[in-house]
Design a protein around this motif. Structure first.
Motif, PDB file in Angstrom:
ATOM      1  N   GLY A   1      30.270 100.449  -1.165  1.00  0.00           N
ATOM      2  CA  GLY A   1      30.600  99.048  -0.941  1.00  0.00           C
ATOM      3  C   GLY A   1      32.014  98.674  -1.344  1.00  0.00           C
ATOM      4  O   GLY A   1      32.265  97.547  -1.760  1.00  0.00           O
ATOM      5  N   CYS A   2      32.960  99.592  -1.187  1.00  0.00           N
ATOM      6  CA  CYS A   2      34.332  99.356  -1.654  1.00  0.00           C
ATOM      7  C   CYS A   2      35.178  98.559  -0.670  1.00  0.00           C
ATOM      8  O   CYS A   2      36.279  98.122  -1.011  1.00  0.00           O
ATOM      9  CB  CYS A   2      35.014 100.692  -1.951  1.00  0.00           C
ATOM     10  SG  CYS A   2      35.242 101.727  -0.482  1.00  0.00           S
ATOM     11  N   ASP A   3      34.711  98.400   0.564  1.00  0.00           N
ATOM     12  CA  ASP A   3      35.437  97.655   1.610  1.00  0.00           C
ATOM     13  C   ASP A   3      36.694  98.364   2.104  1.00  0.00           C
ATOM     14  O   ASP A   3      37.510  97.760   2.799  1.00  0.00           O
ATOM     15  CB  ASP A   3      35.810  96.246   1.147  1.00  0.00           C
ATOM     16  CG  ASP A   3      34.631  95.285   1.225  1.00  0.00           C
ATOM     17  OD1 ASP A   3      33.928  95.301   2.241  1.00  0.00           O
ATOM     18  OD2 ASP A   3      34.416  94.529   0.266  1.00  0.00           O
ATOM     19  N   THR A   4      36.857  99.644   1.775  1.00  0.00           N
ATOM     20  CA  THR A   4      38.009 100.375   2.287  1.00  0.00           C
ATOM     21  C   THR A   4      37.992 100.435   3.805  1.00  0.00           C
ATOM     22  O   THR A   4      39.039 100.350   4.454  1.00  0.00           O
ATOM     23  CB  THR A   4      38.042 101.805   1.716  1.00  0.00           C
ATOM     24  OG1 THR A   4      38.141 101.755   0.293  1.00  0.00           O
ATOM     25  CG2 THR A   4      39.220 102.600   2.261  1.00  0.00           C
ATOM     26  N   CYS A   5      36.809 100.550   4.385  1.00  0.00           N
ATOM     27  CA  CYS A   5      36.693 100.606   5.851  1.00  0.00           C
ATOM     28  C   CYS A   5      37.193  99.311   6.478  1.00  0.00           C
ATOM     29  O   CYS A   5      37.885  99.326   7.513  1.00  0.00           O
ATOM     30  CB  CYS A   5      35.251 100.891   6.273  1.00  0.00           C
ATOM     31  SG  CYS A   5      34.013  99.771   5.574  1.00  0.00           S
TER      32      CYS A   5
ATOM     33  N   GLU B   1      40.487 110.854  14.017  1.00  0.00           N
ATOM     34  CA  GLU B   1      39.251 110.112  13.781  1.00  0.00           C
ATOM     35  C   GLU B   1      39.547 108.619  13.676  1.00  0.00           C
ATOM     36  O   GLU B   1      40.685 108.223  13.428  1.00  0.00           O
ATOM     37  CB  GLU B   1      38.595 110.593  12.479  1.00  0.00           C
ATOM     38  CG  GLU B   1      38.075 112.009  12.502  1.00  0.00           C
ATOM     39  CD  GLU B   1      37.430 112.390  11.180  1.00  0.00           C
ATOM     40  OE1 GLU B   1      36.379 113.043  11.202  1.00  0.00           O
ATOM     41  OE2 GLU B   1      37.989 112.030  10.116  1.00  0.00           O
ATOM     42  N   PRO B   2      38.514 107.782  13.834  1.00  0.00           N
ATOM     43  CA  PRO B   2      38.708 106.350  13.564  1.00  0.00           C
ATOM     44  C   PRO B   2      39.215 106.147  12.138  1.00  0.00           C
ATOM     45  O   PRO B   2      38.900 106.920  11.235  1.00  0.00           O
ATOM     46  CB  PRO B   2      37.303 105.769  13.744  1.00  0.00           C
ATOM     47  CG  PRO B   2      36.623 106.705  14.690  1.00  0.00           C
ATOM     48  CD  PRO B   2      37.154 108.065  14.341  1.00  0.00           C
ATOM     49  N   ALA B   3      39.991 105.085  11.942  1.00  0.00           N
ATOM     50  CA  ALA B   3      40.601 104.838  10.637  1.00  0.00           C
ATOM     51  C   ALA B   3      39.559 104.701   9.531  1.00  0.00           C
ATOM     52  O   ALA B   3      39.752 105.178   8.408  1.00  0.00           O
ATOM     53  CB  ALA B   3      41.475 103.589  10.697  1.00  0.00           C
ATOM     54  N   CYS B   4      38.431 104.050   9.835  1.00  0.00           N
ATOM     55  CA  CYS B   4      37.403 103.846   8.812  1.00  0.00           C
ATOM     56  C   CYS B   4      36.788 105.164   8.360  1.00  0.00           C
ATOM     57  O   CYS B   4      36.395 105.313   7.195  1.00  0.00           O
ATOM     58  CB  CYS B   4      36.331 102.892   9.329  1.00  0.00           C
ATOM     59  SG  CYS B   4      35.429 103.489  10.785  1.00  0.00           S
ATOM     60  N   VAL B   5      36.690 106.116   9.269  1.00  0.00           N
ATOM     61  CA  VAL B   5      36.132 107.429   8.925  1.00  0.00           C
ATOM     62  C   VAL B   5      37.118 108.215   8.073  1.00  0.00           C
ATOM     63  O   VAL B   5      36.749 108.826   7.062  1.00  0.00           O
ATOM     64  CB  VAL B   5      35.779 108.217  10.205  1.00  0.00           C
ATOM     65  CG1 VAL B   5      35.267 109.621   9.862  1.00  0.00           C
ATOM     66  CG2 VAL B   5      34.735 107.474  11.033  1.00  0.00           C
ATOM     67  N   GLU B   6      38.373 108.181   8.473  1.00  0.00           N
ATOM     68  CA  GLU B   6      39.398 108.946   7.768  1.00  0.00           C
ATOM     69  C   GLU B   6      39.609 108.454   6.342  1.00  0.00           C
ATOM     70  O   GLU B   6      39.898 109.235   5.433  1.00  0.00           O
ATOM     71  CB  GLU B   6      40.716 108.878   8.540  1.00  0.00           C
ATOM     72  CG  GLU B   6      41.829 109.700   7.925  1.00  0.00           C
ATOM     73  CD  GLU B   6      43.086 109.655   8.770  1.00  0.00           C
ATOM     74  OE1 GLU B   6      43.990 108.846   8.449  1.00  0.00           O
ATOM     75  OE2 GLU B   6      43.160 110.423   9.740  1.00  0.00           O
TER      76      GLU B   6
ATOM     77  N   CYS C   1      37.393 106.581   4.356  1.00  0.00           N
ATOM     78  CA  CYS C   1      36.200 106.325   3.539  1.00  0.00           C
ATOM     79  C   CYS C   1      36.257 107.151   2.258  1.00  0.00           C
ATOM     80  O   CYS C   1      36.221 108.388   2.296  1.00  0.00           O
ATOM     81  CB  CYS C   1      34.934 106.653   4.322  1.00  0.00           C
ATOM     82  SG  CYS C   1      33.412 106.360   3.387  1.00  0.00           S
ATOM     83  N   VAL C   2      36.347 106.482   1.112  1.00  0.00           N
ATOM     84  CA  VAL C   2      36.533 107.187  -0.159  1.00  0.00           C
ATOM     85  C   VAL C   2      35.287 107.953  -0.585  1.00  0.00           C
ATOM     86  O   VAL C   2      35.370 108.891  -1.388  1.00  0.00           O
ATOM     87  CB  VAL C   2      36.947 106.201  -1.276  1.00  0.00           C
ATOM     88  CG1 VAL C   2      38.276 105.556  -0.944  1.00  0.00           C
ATOM     89  CG2 VAL C   2      35.877 105.144  -1.507  1.00  0.00           C
ATOM     90  N   ALA C   3      34.130 107.565  -0.062  1.00  0.00           N
ATOM     91  CA  ALA C   3      32.883 108.226  -0.440  1.00  0.00           C
ATOM     92  C   ALA C   3      32.437 109.255   0.604  1.00  0.00           C
ATOM     93  O   ALA C   3      31.368 109.847   0.458  1.00  0.00           O
ATOM     94  CB  ALA C   3      31.780 107.183  -0.622  1.00  0.00           C
ATOM     95  N   ASN C   4      33.254 109.451   1.646  1.00  0.00           N
ATOM     96  CA  ASN C   4      32.880 110.350   2.744  1.00  0.00           C
ATOM     97  C   ASN C   4      31.497 110.007   3.300  1.00  0.00           C
ATOM     98  O   ASN C   4      30.678 110.876   3.576  1.00  0.00           O
ATOM     99  CB  ASN C   4      32.905 111.810   2.281  1.00  0.00           C
ATOM    100  CG  ASN C   4      34.304 112.294   1.956  1.00  0.00           C
ATOM    101  OD1 ASN C   4      35.254 111.966   2.650  1.00  0.00           O
ATOM    102  ND2 ASN C   4      34.436 113.058   0.878  1.00  0.00           N
ATOM    103  N   ALA C   5      31.277 108.692   3.450  1.00  0.00           N
ATOM    104  CA  ALA C   5      29.972 108.223   3.914  1.00  0.00           C
ATOM    105  C   ALA C   5      29.887 108.119   5.434  1.00  0.00           C
ATOM    106  O   ALA C   5      28.810 107.852   5.968  1.00  0.00           O
ATOM    107  CB  ALA C   5      29.655 106.868   3.290  1.00  0.00           C
ATOM    108  N   ARG C   6      31.009 108.311   6.115  1.00  0.00           N
ATOM    109  CA  ARG C   6      31.027 108.155   7.574  1.00  0.00           C
ATOM    110  C   ARG C   6      31.291 109.493   8.262  1.00  0.00           C
ATOM    111  O   ARG C   6      32.130 110.275   7.822  1.00  0.00           O
ATOM    112  CB  ARG C   6      32.093 107.146   7.997  1.00  0.00           C
ATOM    113  CG  ARG C   6      31.800 105.739   7.506  1.00  0.00           C
ATOM    114  CD  ARG C   6      32.656 104.728   8.222  1.00  0.00           C
ATOM    115  NE  ARG C   6      32.352 103.382   7.745  1.00  0.00           N
ATOM    116  CZ  ARG C   6      32.396 102.296   8.500  1.00  0.00           C
ATOM    117  NH1 ARG C   6      32.732 102.378   9.776  1.00  0.00           N
ATOM    118  NH2 ARG C   6      32.111 101.114   7.991  1.00  0.00           N
ATOM    119  N   TYR C   7      30.550 109.708   9.334  1.00  0.00           N
ATOM    120  CA  TYR C   7      30.711 110.908  10.140  1.00  0.00           C
ATOM    121  C   TYR C   7      30.932 110.477  11.584  1.00  0.00           C
ATOM    122  O   TYR C   7      30.327 109.513  12.059  1.00  0.00           O
ATOM    123  CB  TYR C   7      29.464 111.792  10.056  1.00  0.00           C
ATOM    124  CG  TYR C   7      29.072 112.177   8.654  1.00  0.00           C
ATOM    125  CD1 TYR C   7      29.513 113.363   8.077  1.00  0.00           C
ATOM    126  CD2 TYR C   7      28.248 111.338   7.886  1.00  0.00           C
ATOM    127  CE1 TYR C   7      29.146 113.712   6.779  1.00  0.00           C
ATOM    128  CE2 TYR C   7      27.890 111.678   6.589  1.00  0.00           C
ATOM    129  CZ  TYR C   7      28.335 112.864   6.046  1.00  0.00           C
ATOM    130  OH  TYR C   7      27.968 113.194   4.773  1.00  0.00           O
TER     131      TYR C   7
END
Length: 228
Positions: free
Chosen positions: A33-37, A178-183, A185-191
């Motif tokens: 929930g860091c809002d980095t995306c 990759e999409p910016a949100c994927v690249e 993501c500090v928790a590597n939660a997106r694939y």
């Protein structure tokens, strides 16, 4: 080659997947929930005030003292059966061959029917607001959304007056990124990957028991999956 063999080969070629079918998987167990995306998406796409392609939906569940917060990142779902495509009166919203739901800013008339039809609240209207007072030069350069470079941001010129949304950073995909949100993501939660490739990470994840999609009962067939 016989006519029968040639016809059979043509049928196989027609049925074969053509190009990638992009999809995203978000692991809720990893998301912090860091809002980095949200921030990286706004920076990449230079979206104005009131327009966010990636948001974090938070909800408090349970009863005191057993209360916890549930966080669900929400980009556009890139639905295969997209209600927004069906209601657009001018065909400005359409489904691309790669699975992305796109908006033709030059065709969009700003009626906002698509915003009303989207069951995920994933669309925003660009009223022409700006960060120019806080960020000098904000209006001078726009992101090349959908691979189209546009000039200075100003009223009467797209995308001002248009509906806008996440497009999986299409301009980055065209560069092999990759999409910016994927690249970011500090928790590597997106694939992110190609569903046409059975060996891709996303194909394997969506086939697992943890995978689910939001509001599947509506039949929209989203291309964003979540992991419990």
């Amino acid at each position: 080659m016989s006519d029968a063999t040639r016809a059979a080969s043509a049928r196989v070629a027609a049925a074969a997947p053509r190009g990638p079918k992009w999809a995203m998987v978000i692991d809720l167990a990893k998301c912090v929930g860091c809002d980095t995306c949200t921030v990286s998406c706004k920076a990449e796409n230079r979206t104005p005030p009131g327009v966010s392609y990636n948001v974090l939906v938070e909800e408090e569940v349970g009863a005191f003292p057993n209360v916890r917060r549930v966080r669900i990142p929400r980009p556009c779902m890139q639905c295969d059966n997209a209600p927004c495509v069906q209601v657009c009166p001018v065909g400005a919203t359409f489904k691309m061959d790669n699975g992305i739901v796109a908006i033709d800013y030059d065709r969009c008339i700003g009626c906002r029917y698509c915003m009303a039809a989207c069951p995920y609240g994933a669309r925003s209207f660009d009223f022409g607001e700006s960060y120019e007072d806080e960020m000098e030069g904000f209006d001078e350069v726009q992101a090349p959304e959908y691979g189209i470079a546009r000039g200075r941001r100003e009223r009467g010129s797209s995308p001002v007056g248009n509906v806008r949304k996440c497009h999986f950073c299409f301009h980055r995909l065209e560069r092999g990124e990759e999409p910016a949100c994927v690249e970011t993501c500090v928790a590597n939660a997106r694939y992110f990957g190609d569903l046409n490739d059975p060996n891709s990470v996303v194909s394997q994840l969506v086939a697992g028991p943890r995978a689910f999609r939001l509001k599947e009962e509506l039949g929209t067939e989203p291309r964003v999956w979540y992991l419990r």
